[in-house]
Design an enzyme around this catalytic site. Structure first.
Site, PDB file in Angstrom:
ATOM      1  N   LYS A 263       0.296  -1.445   0.365  1.00 63.19           N
ATOM      2  CA  LYS A 263      -0.384   0.268   0.054  1.00 63.19           C
ATOM      3  C   LYS A 263       1.044   0.950   0.003  1.00 63.19           C
ATOM      4  O   LYS A 263       1.706   1.232   0.696  1.00 63.19           O
ATOM      5  CB  LYS A 263      -0.812   0.246   1.050  1.00 63.19           C
ATOM      6  CG  LYS A 263      -1.820   1.238   1.591  1.00 63.19           C
ATOM      7  CD  LYS A 263      -2.843   1.194   2.539  1.00 63.19           C
ATOM      8  CE  LYS A 263      -1.996   1.797   4.112  1.00 63.19           C
ATOM      9  NZ  LYS A 263      -3.182   1.728   4.497  1.00 63.19           N
TER      10      LYS A 263
ATOM     11  N   ARG B 268     -10.112  -1.227   7.072  1.00 62.06           N
ATOM     12  CA  ARG B 268      -9.813  -2.372   7.702  1.00 62.06           C
ATOM     13  C   ARG B 268      -9.335  -1.547   9.490  1.00 62.06           C
ATOM     14  O   ARG B 268      -9.167  -1.681   9.679  1.00 62.06           O
ATOM     15  CB  ARG B 268      -8.232  -2.662   7.359  1.00 62.06           C
ATOM     16  CG  ARG B 268      -7.268  -1.837   7.203  1.00 62.06           C
ATOM     17  CD  ARG B 268      -6.172  -1.875   8.037  1.00 62.06           C
ATOM     18  NE  ARG B 268      -5.009  -0.838   7.549  1.00 62.06           N
ATOM     19  CZ  ARG B 268      -4.587  -0.264   8.003  1.00 62.06           C
ATOM     20  NH1 ARG B 268      -4.920   0.286   9.578  1.00 62.06           N
ATOM     21  NH2 ARG B 268      -2.880   0.447   7.508  1.00 62.06           N
TER      22      ARG B 268
ATOM     23  N   LYS C 227       1.521  10.285  28.014  1.00 64.12           N
ATOM     24  CA  LYS C 227       2.280   8.916  28.424  1.00 64.12           C
ATOM     25  C   LYS C 227       1.592   7.661  30.137  1.00 64.12           C
ATOM     26  O   LYS C 227       1.833   6.818  29.987  1.00 64.12           O
ATOM     27  CB  LYS C 227       3.750   8.968  29.006  1.00 64.12           C
ATOM     28  CG  LYS C 227       4.317   9.815  27.314  1.00 64.12           C
ATOM     29  CD  LYS C 227       5.245  10.234  27.973  1.00 64.12           C
ATOM     30  CE  LYS C 227       6.672  10.971  26.606  1.00 64.12           C
ATOM     31  NZ  LYS C 227       8.221  11.100  26.522  1.00 64.12           N
TER      32      LYS C 227
END
Length: 333
Positions: free
Chosen positions: A79, A122, A239
């Site tokens: 892709k 997807r 984080k």
């Protein structure tokens, strides 16, 4: 010897063989991710082509892979996906893509197809597969941050796959985008346009950011017990979400731990490691690692996006197109 030919599939052709519904992608990805976990795929690290010092979303990525299965040749391909964060300002979708498939027995190209639709679906199907194992059963509320093509497809796929989902808490920096989403899916669920990202996130059982931000904004304190957060656009979470979550799952560790994304920053700082990772998603689908084990676990999925996923889905689209003679056949020479 017959002359080599390529089947060319437009976005409309892809949709015509089922490429505009989550079922095709969920089925293809389940098999592909299990194959990946069992070592039946080949996936080099994807290179990023950047020109100048632009926005983090301004790049072209080459994503090659081979997807096989026991006793079958499988399919190879690549892709080639480009993105500019400001494309929508000129009426274009942010990202564009083409997928080329190659017959692994000869390595000749056999298909080229529009890849933007495949990419969106997807990506959504990965969230759906993960939610089956990582979200609380019968969840009802989803938080969506970013209401463009990717976000809309995420909502649509989750509604198709999870009848229990009844309420969408949507936020976009452009309120009109959130209201447009509400109009598109309002007949299938209640859509509440949230006042802020925090407002939306705090309400969700499943949280899905789909933005082009280069700065984290989702804090661990926003997540209620039992939240499943599918970090689709990668840079949205602080984080402390990685460090505070009960389980962190990725699609592929090597693909995730690079390009100075948040997980890579944590590894370089010495505060996160492969050993602290709960699992790759394919391991959970295989049953070698557990998914959700308690209702109050906060689980983070960090899906960088894998070429294996694109090629597996494109191969199924190609097989359907061949059997139904959909698309345009072009000669190679």
């Amino acid at each position: 010897m017959s002359e080599p030919r390529i089947r060319y599939l437009t976005r409309g052709d892809v949709a015509a063989v089922g490429g505009d519904h989550s079922d095709l992608y969920v089925d293809a990805l389940r098999s592909a991710l299990v194959a990946h976990a069992r070592g039946l795929t080949v996936q080099p690290l994807k290179p990023y082509l950047r020109v100048g010092r632009g926005h983090i979303a301004d790049r072209i990525i080459a994503m090659p892979a081979h997807v096989g299965s026991s006793g079958e040749a499988g399919m190879s391909g690549i892709k080639w996906v480009g993105s500019k964060h400001d494309n929508p300002e000129s009426g274009l979708e942010r990202a564009s893509a083409v997928i080329v498939l190659n017959d692994p027995e000869t390595n000749y190209p056999v298909a080229i197809m529009e890849g933007g639709l495949v990419s969106a679906w997807r990506t959504a199907a990965v969230t759906c597969l993960a939610a089956r194992h990582l979200a609380r059963p019968d969840f009802t509320d989803m938080s969506l941050i970013g209401c463009g093509l990717i976000g809309t497809t995420q909502v649509t796929a989750l509604l198709q796959q999870f009848p229990s989902l009844t309420t969408i808490h949507a936020y976009d920096v452009r309120e009109d985008a959130a209201r447009a989403l509400a109009e598109r899916v309002g007949d299938r669920a209640t859509v509440r346009v949230a006042a802020s990202a925090e407002d939306a996130v705090r309400a969700g059982d499943v949280v899905v950011p789909c933005t082009v931000t280069d700065q984290p904004y989702i804090a661990f304190s926003w997540l209620k017990p039992g939240t499943f957060l599918a970090n689709v656009s990668i840079m949205d979470v602080h984080k402390d979400v990685f460090l505070g979550a009960d389980k962190v799952v990725v699609d592929d560790w090597e693909q995730s731990n690079r390009e100075k994304k948040i997980i890579n920053q944590l590894v370089l700082e010495g505060s996160f490691s492969r050993e602290q990772l709960h699992a790759e998603l394919g391991e959970i689908l295989c049953g070698t690692r557990p998914g959700r084990e308690t209702d109050d676990e906060i689980i983070l999925l960090n899906p960088m996006g894998m070429a294996v996923e694109d090629i597996a889905c494109a191969a199924e689209i190609y097989r359907r197109a061949e059997s139904r003679n959909v698309g345009t056949c072009l000669t190679l020479y």
